[in-house]
Structures are given as C-alpha cells and as structure tokens.
Design a protein around this motif. Sequence first.
Motif, PDB file in Angstrom:
ATOM      1  N   LYS A  40       0.835  -1.222   0.000  1.00 24.89           N
ATOM      2  CA  LYS A  40       0.000   0.000   0.000  1.00 24.89           C
ATOM      3  C   LYS A  40       0.865   1.266   0.000  1.00 24.89           C
ATOM      4  CE  LYS A  40      -1.885  -1.129   3.905  1.00 24.89           C
ATOM      5  NZ  LYS A  40      -1.045  -2.311   4.182  1.00 24.89           N
ATOM      6  N   SER A  41       1.815   1.333   0.941  1.00 24.02           N
ATOM      7  CA  SER A  41       2.667   2.527   1.003  1.00 24.02           C
ATOM      8  C   SER A  41       3.464   2.673  -0.293  1.00 24.02           C
ATOM      9  CB  SER A  41       3.637   2.439   2.185  1.00 24.02           C
ATOM     10  OG  SER A  41       2.924   2.442   3.402  1.00 24.02           O
ATOM     11  N   THR A  42       3.863   1.545  -0.849  1.00 21.41           N
ATOM     12  CA  THR A  42       4.646   1.574  -2.094  1.00 21.41           C
ATOM     13  C   THR A  42       3.818   2.183  -3.236  1.00 21.41           C
ATOM     14  OG1 THR A  42       5.815  -0.375  -1.286  1.00 21.41           O
ATOM     15  CG2 THR A  42       6.052   0.125  -3.627  1.00 21.41           C
ATOM     16  N   PRO A  86       3.330  10.952   4.452  1.00 17.01           N
ATOM     17  CA  PRO A  86       3.960   9.632   4.619  1.00 17.01           C
ATOM     18  C   PRO A  86       3.500   8.943   5.901  1.00 17.01           C
ATOM     19  CG  PRO A  86       5.617  11.377   4.327  1.00 17.01           C
ATOM     20  CD  PRO A  86       4.298  12.047   4.595  1.00 17.01           C
ATOM     21  N   GLN A  87       3.715   7.624   5.945  1.00 14.63           N
ATOM     22  CA  GLN A  87       3.340   6.833   7.121  1.00 14.63           C
ATOM     23  C   GLN A  87       4.276   7.154   8.289  1.00 14.63           C
ATOM     24  OE1 GLN A  87       3.342   2.639   6.183  1.00 14.63           O
ATOM     25  NE2 GLN A  87       2.454   2.049   8.147  1.00 14.63           N
ATOM     26  N   LYS A  88       5.557   7.370   7.962  1.00 19.18           N
ATOM     27  CA  LYS A  88       6.545   7.648   9.008  1.00 19.18           C
ATOM     28  C   LYS A  88       7.318   8.901   8.655  1.00 19.18           C
ATOM     29  CE  LYS A  88       7.840   3.345   8.520  1.00 19.18           C
ATOM     30  NZ  LYS A  88       8.720   2.221   8.423  1.00 19.18           N
ATOM     31  N   LEU A 161      -2.832   9.956   1.626  1.00 14.49           N
ATOM     32  CA  LEU A 161      -2.635   9.884   3.078  1.00 14.49           C
ATOM     33  C   LEU A 161      -2.313   8.454   3.507  1.00 14.49           C
ATOM     34  CD1 LEU A 161      -5.744  11.991   4.280  1.00 14.49           C
ATOM     35  CD2 LEU A 161      -3.495  12.829   3.561  1.00 14.49           C
ATOM     36  N   ASP A 162      -1.120   8.270   4.061  1.00 12.87           N
ATOM     37  CA  ASP A 162      -0.701   6.934   4.487  1.00 12.87           C
ATOM     38  C   ASP A 162      -0.959   6.761   5.992  1.00 12.87           C
ATOM     39  OD1 ASP A 162       0.457   4.448   4.819  1.00 12.87           O
ATOM     40  OD2 ASP A 162       2.172   4.892   3.519  1.00 12.87           O
ATOM     41  N   GLU A 163      -2.030   6.087   6.316  1.00 18.34           N
ATOM     42  CA  GLU A 163      -2.462   5.822   7.698  1.00 18.34           C
ATOM     43  C   GLU A 163      -2.525   7.087   8.559  1.00 18.34           C
ATOM     44  OE1 GLU A 163      -1.231   2.255   9.573  1.00 18.34           O
ATOM     45  OE2 GLU A 163      -0.597   1.295   7.703  1.00 18.34           O
ATOM     46  N   PRO A 164      -3.314   8.081   8.126  1.00 22.30           N
ATOM     47  CA  PRO A 164      -3.391   9.336   8.879  1.00 22.30           C
ATOM     48  C   PRO A 164      -4.003   9.169  10.275  1.00 22.30           C
ATOM     49  CG  PRO A 164      -5.112   9.246   7.207  1.00 22.30           C
ATOM     50  CD  PRO A 164      -4.207   8.087   6.949  1.00 22.30           C
TER      51      PRO A 164
HETATM   52 MG   LIG Z   1       2.429   1.090   4.839  1.00 25.75          MG
END
Ligand SMILES: [Mg+2]
Length: 217
Positions: A40-42, A86-88, A161-164
């Motif tokens: 997903k993040s990719t 980003p997620q992180k 939005l990555d896991e907001p």
């Molecule tokens: Mg991810």
Amino acid sequence: MLKVEHITAGYGKKLVLTDVSFSVERSDIVLLNGGNGSGKSTVLKTIYGLLKPWASEPKGKVVFEEKEITALPVSAMIRYGIAYMPQKKNVFEDFTVEENLSVSAGIYSKAEAKERKDKTFEILPVLKTMRRRTPFNMSGGERQLLAFGNILIHSPKLALLDEPFAGVDTRNSEILFQCIADLKKKNVTFVIIEHKSQLLESMVNKEIELELGIIKK
Ligand SMILES: [Mg+2]
Ligand SMILES: Nc1ncnc2c1ncn2[C@@H]1O[C@H](COP(=O)(O)OP(=O)(O)OP(=O)(O)O)[C@@H](O)[C@H]1O
C-alpha cells in the motif's frame, strides 16, 4: 482525475507491485486496503514520484488530469496540486508546529506563506494551540495532526494519506474525519490507507484491495 496504469515497482531488486492499475475520480475518497507488507505505502510512493516504475510492457505510468506525472520531482507534484502524508517521518522533529508549517510553506512567497499558515490554523485550530511545541514534546496523535497540517498548507487537489489515523484518539480522529469530509465537499480527492476501514466507511467511494502487490479483483 488520477490514473495509475500498469505499475510494476519495488526496491532495488525486490519486486513489490505487479501491474497495478486503478483510477480515481475527482472528489472520490478511495480506500487502499491490504495486509502489512502488501504494498500500500509503495503505491502512494510511486504515485508521488518517490519510486520510479520498473520497465514493463505496457509501460507503467501515472496520469493526473490528463498529464503524465510519472516520477516527477516533489516540487512538480506540489505545483500540480498533489500532496502526500507519509506513514513515518512525516513531521520536522526539531521545529515547532509553527516552524513545521513555515518550512512546508517555504516554496511560497512570504505573504502567501503567512496566508496559508493562517488558513491551516483556521481549519485545524488545535494546531494553533500547540504552535510553539516541537513534535518531540507531542503525542503520536498530535503529531499526525501536524503531519496533516503540513500537507493541508498546500491546499491540494489530491491528497495521498498513508495511515493518517494511526495512533489518533477518538476526539482527534473526529477532527481529522470532519476535515476530510469538508475538503471532499470542496472537491478535494483523497487516496487513503487505513487499517480500520470502518472508520471511513460512510465517506469512501471506492475500495482497492492489494494482496502481495497485486490488485485483488
Ligand atoms: Mg504502509
Ligand atoms: N525501503 C524499502 N526497502 C526495501 N524493501 C521495502 C522498503 N519499504 C518497503 N519494503 C518492502 O516492500 C513490501 C511492501 O511494503 P509497504 O511498505 O508498501 O507495505 P504496506 O502495505 O504499506 O504495509 P503496512 O500495512 O505494514 O504499512 C514489504 O515486503 C516491505 O518489506
């Protein structure tokens, strides 16, 4: 408004995504689902140009408002109206909340940057109350709100939005949720990764499920 076409991508020699294609319409809220490590993040990193699609037949590309934007630099993405959370590592650790927003707004003139900062504080007043604090002295959920502010400042047409909502409590989740709902009414489009998908159920127009880097039909 966004077309992801035949993306095959990964890290070094590690293949992660295989022939990923989907499209997003204006003011859609698209939920990107899948287990840990499914890619997903990719997908978001590839849309935002941080990863280049591998050579493939047919050629992998990303098209935004009829223009090809594959692997463009971040400055171009922002100019096109695309923002990415980003997620992180999604805040500037050593800067206060206000300085975070100033850095994000650094690409605009001084006057415009101030206007954009004021507008972001208006949309997320909770950030204004924390404006002199650094992320080091903030909770995980508060940092997520700041990360969201860091992209809101660009008034994007498309927000990735990555896991907001990760680590965000009920009260702040409601603030975030309301903010996304208000922006959707203003035709802002979202692609969101969220494990607790029931949270966004009432807003989501389309769900995409990834499994081992392949879109599940
Ligand atoms: Mg991810
Ligand atoms: N920088 C990297 N270098 C090498 N491999 C990576 C890198 N980032 C991710 N991967 C690998 O790519 C695959 C997909 O990772 P990705 O981060 O896209 O998953 P995800 O679906 O976002 O997972 P999660 O729900 O845990 O955030 C995983 O096998 C992961 O180990």
